[in-house]
Design a protein around this motif. Structure first.
Motif, short mmCIF file in Angstrom:
data_model
loop_
_atom_site.label_atom_id
_atom_site.label_comp_id
_atom_site.label_asym_id
_atom_site.label_seq_id
_atom_site.Cartn_x
_atom_site.Cartn_y
_atom_site.Cartn_z
N GLU A 75 0.83 -1.21 0.00
CA GLU A 75 0.00 0.00 0.00
C GLU A 75 0.87 1.26 0.00
N LEU A 76 1.94 1.21 0.74
CA LEU A 76 2.86 2.36 0.79
C LEU A 76 3.48 2.60 -0.57
N ARG A 77 3.94 1.51 -1.23
CA ARG A 77 4.58 1.64 -2.54
C ARG A 77 3.58 2.20 -3.57
N THR A 78 2.36 1.70 -3.55
CA THR A 78 1.34 2.17 -4.50
C THR A 78 1.02 3.65 -4.29
N ALA A 79 0.94 4.09 -3.03
CA ALA A 79 0.64 5.49 -2.73
C ALA A 79 1.76 6.41 -3.20
N ILE A 80 3.00 5.98 -2.99
CA ILE A 80 4.14 6.81 -3.41
C ILE A 80 4.20 6.92 -4.93
N GLU A 81 4.01 5.79 -5.62
CA GLU A 81 4.05 5.82 -7.09
C GLU A 81 2.93 6.68 -7.66
N GLY A 82 1.74 6.59 -7.06
CA GLY A 82 0.63 7.41 -7.54
C GLY A 82 0.87 8.89 -7.31
N ASN A 83 1.46 9.22 -6.17
CA ASN A 83 1.74 10.62 -5.88
C ASN A 83 2.78 11.19 -6.84
#
Length: 709
Positions: A75-83
């Motif tokens: 979830e952390l990786r997905t949020a960073i990539e989306g940001n």
């Protein structure tokens, strides 16, 4: 502290991560998020840049770092990539010629590490990049760390700059300097001095930068001084120069180890144990720091406005390195505009120095995000302005998102903002109830501008309220207040001596209560003379000086002429003029009569009808006869210039000629301040020995209800 540090920059999003999720219950995870928002994030300007955990509706990402494929990490990786994908700065398109320019400037001039902006313009022109495009290119590459730009200096290899600075600023316990190199063996004493006292000598600096060319050394030195990494230090030898390295200063005057002490303060009574200047009558205040846009300090005494010391630590923020940069500004100011009688004592958290002859002490306390300032009470107002100017200059240059608030201690646990004290006293409200006890605000009057005329003044400064005269006189007033010892001079300067809303008649009353008057004569003052149908307040003051001096009510008149060179012509900034004294007043008078100045016919020929009427009224108020036949403004100036002026520098007795835009301005300012202070002290001694009956009678007639301090 970490969130506050991030709030000073607008360049990145913030992602909060909580580890050991396997050891925390689901309800506790939700409660942590609520506490995090209410206790920390809501008070921070960077709150809107925090990446939220939308899937779990949290302000942070709980992860289990004990397993390899944790869902929280995904979830952390997905949020960073989306940001990052949504950030326009990541997807910026750079034209090929811009990248070609970067390659060219890195390899030009045999791979030089440094370029001037002029040379960069020449290289950019070959790629059809104009000045506006060059600024955009350099700004982009500076933000990306691909090169560095500081004003007109461009560093193509950031690592070269870091390595050069690290040769001076280093942790000696981790990265020591060996003496194997023959060039450093002769500087062992200087090396030990640098490590223990943070004093860097010029020979040692040259040895540390031995691999750099003379021009590169000059650029590095100028850059480190500009960034407050080095502070030039005055020495007894005129041709020698030393530097203070603030980052290497010992932690305190009693602790020789750099930056190892922790104050751990919880009450102000512990703060009072720090260093203070000599003398019993001391004034002290605090400068508290916080972020612009952060939640303001909370008053815990209802409408009283008092602030608990715990609020300073909880809501304030003082970034690492702020105080050393402030002391750089103070030392620079002390050695140029207000040279003192003793070298300062500097540490990473404490400073003992002199502004003029006035000793002051500063001590930084990270736990309450504030700096305490102590000085003699007689100079508190002047020192407050000087030190606050240094704080604000530092914040503007290095910490633009921060603000400084002056706080006055009222008991061991509470403080009052200076602005609140000033507001209450302006309403004639001199008391506040704090913790059930009455607090007299009059005790803080030494920090504020006057709320009425004093019974007497040592010096009255009379000038046209226009630049450059206004800025120059403000500096002169500060010098006069800080320079004289053992007690500060009582100076009437309208910037702080005239109460808001009081009539302009107070200027004339102040002349009548003054020992010495300094009329500031300048081109600005002469070119803005008002017509005879209007009252010219400056001419009124000058005419009143002549009347009072004629009956010995005004002991001395010291004319000060600003902005003329030896030929009598007005000095313009940027013309390379020097500060000179005229050999004769005739040059100035000839210029007055011959120069086509504005309103020349009014200045030379006209009589000051309305001004003379006002003069008669003021003379009646002061109990002196109005001297008739003072004539035109030109004749008034001629009469003033007949007085013996301040004798300094070139030892010319008629008057003082200064150019405020000249580099030697500070030196002449000091000479002028010392001479005026000496003359005032001499006249004060004579007047004390022989009281003036006329002045005593005048003071007896004044309204006793008029507020004075």
């Amino acid at each position: 502290y970490w969130l506050s540090s991030l709030s000073m920059k607008d360049v990145a999003s913030v992602c909060l991560v909580g580890t050991h999720r396997d050891k925390v219950s689901a309800s506790a995870i939700q409660q942590i998020s609520r506490d995090l928002y209410e206790d920390a994030l809501i008070a921070q300007p960077c709150c809107n840049r925090v990446i939220r955990n939308l899937s779990r509706r949290l302000y942070y990402f709980p992860v289990d770092n004990s397993v390899q494929d944790d869902v929280g990490v995904s979830e952390l990786r997905t949020a960073i990539e989306g940001n990052l994908a949504a950030d326009p700065r990541v997807n910026v398109l750079v034209p090929p010629r811009t990248l070609a320019f970067l390659d060219a400037i890195r390899t030009a001039d045999d791979g030089a590490q440094r370029f001037t902006i002029t040379r960069a313009c020449e290289i950019a022109s070959s790629f059809d990049i104009d000045e506006e495009g060059l600024d955009a290119c350099l700004g982009l590459f500076h933000e990306l760390g691909m090169l560095l730009r500081f004003g007109d200096t461009i560093i193509t290899n950031p690592q070269w700059l870091i390595t050069s600075i690290a040769a001076v600023i280093r942790d000696f316990d981790v990265h020591g300097i060996t003496l194997d190199d023959a060039s450093l063996q002769s500087h062992s004493v200087d090396l030990m001095r640098l490590r223990k006292t943070a004093i860097l000598t010029t020979p040692l600096l040259l040895a540390l930068w031995k691999d750099h060319s003379p021009r590169e050394r000059d650029v590095l030195r100028e850059l480190m001084i500009k960034l407050n990494m080095l502070v030039p230090r005055r020495t007894d030898a005129a041709d020698d120069c030393e530097y203070v390295v603030p980052a290497l200063l010992p932690c305190s005057l009693s602790d020789p180890n750099p930056r190892t002490s922790s104050d751990g303060l919880v009450v102000l009574s512990n703060v009072y144990a720090g260093p203070k200047p000599q003398g019993d009558d001391q004034a002290e205040w605090f400068v508290a720091f916080s972020l612009e846009g952060a939640r303001s300090f909370v008053c815990d005494n209802g409408s009283s406005g008092a602030i608990h010391v715990a609020e300073l630590g909880a809501k304030g923020f003082m970034p690492y390195g702020l105080f050393p940069r402030v002391l750089c500004e103070l030392v620079r100011h002390m050695q140029s505009a207000l040279p003192g009688t003793a070298l300062p004592k500097l540490t990473f958290t404490e400073v003992l120095l002199h502004l003029g002859r006035t000793p002051i002490a500063l001590q930084a306390f990270e736990s309450i995000s504030a700096v305490r300032v102590t000085c003699p009470a007689s100079a508190a107002f002047a020192v407050l302005r000087q030190t606050l100017a240094a704080f604000k200059a530092t914040l503007e240059a290095f910490f633009p998102k921060m603000k400084a608030t002056v706080m006055l201690p009222i008991n061991p646990s509470h403080l009052l903002p200076l602005a609140l004290v000033e507001h209450e006293l302006s309403k004639r409200n001199s008391t506040l109830f704090i913790d059930g006890q009455e607090t007299n605000l009059e005790r803080f009057a030494v920090f504020l501008r006057s709320r009425g005329l004093l019974d007497s003044y040592d010096v009255m400064l009379s000038y046209r309220r226009k630049e450059p005269d206004q800025g120059y006189v403000a500096q002169l007033a500060d010098v006069l207040q800080l320079l004289c010892s053992p007690r500060a001079l009582a100076v009437f300067y309208d910037g702080w001596s005239l109460e808001n809303g009081r009539p302009l008649d107070d200027f004339c009353l102040a002349i009548g209560r003054s020992l010495v008057a300094v009329p500031v004569i300048s081109v600005t003052a002469l070119e803005t003379i008002k017509p005879p149908s209007q009252v010219d307040n400056l001419l009124l003051e000058w005419k009143l000086m002549l009347c009072l001096a004629a009956v010995d009510r005004l002991k001395r008149v010291l004319p000060l002429v600003i902005g003329a060179d030896s030929a009598g012509s007005p000095c313009s900034p940027g013309e390379g003029t020097t500060i000179l004294s005229a050999s004769s007043i005739k040059d100035l008078l000839a210029w007055i009569h011959n120069k086509e100045i504005h309103n020349k016919e009014i200045f030379v020929d006209a009589r000051c009808t309305k001004t003379d009427e006002a003069l008669r009224d003021e003379c009646i108020t002061l109990g002196v006869s109005c001297e008739p036949g003072l004539g035109s403004p030109c004749e008034i100036v001629e009469r003033l210039l007949q007085f013996k002026g301040v004798d300094f520098h070139y030892r010319v007795a008629e008057a003082v000629f200064l150019d405020p835009s000249n580099d030697a301005h500070a030196e002449v300012l000091q000479a002028l301040g010392r001479d005026i202070s000496r003359i005032v002290c001499d006249e004060r001694a004579r007047t004390t020995a022989r009281p003036d009956p006329a002045h005593s009678a005048f003071m007896a007639r004044q309204d006793p209800a008029h507020p004075t301090f």
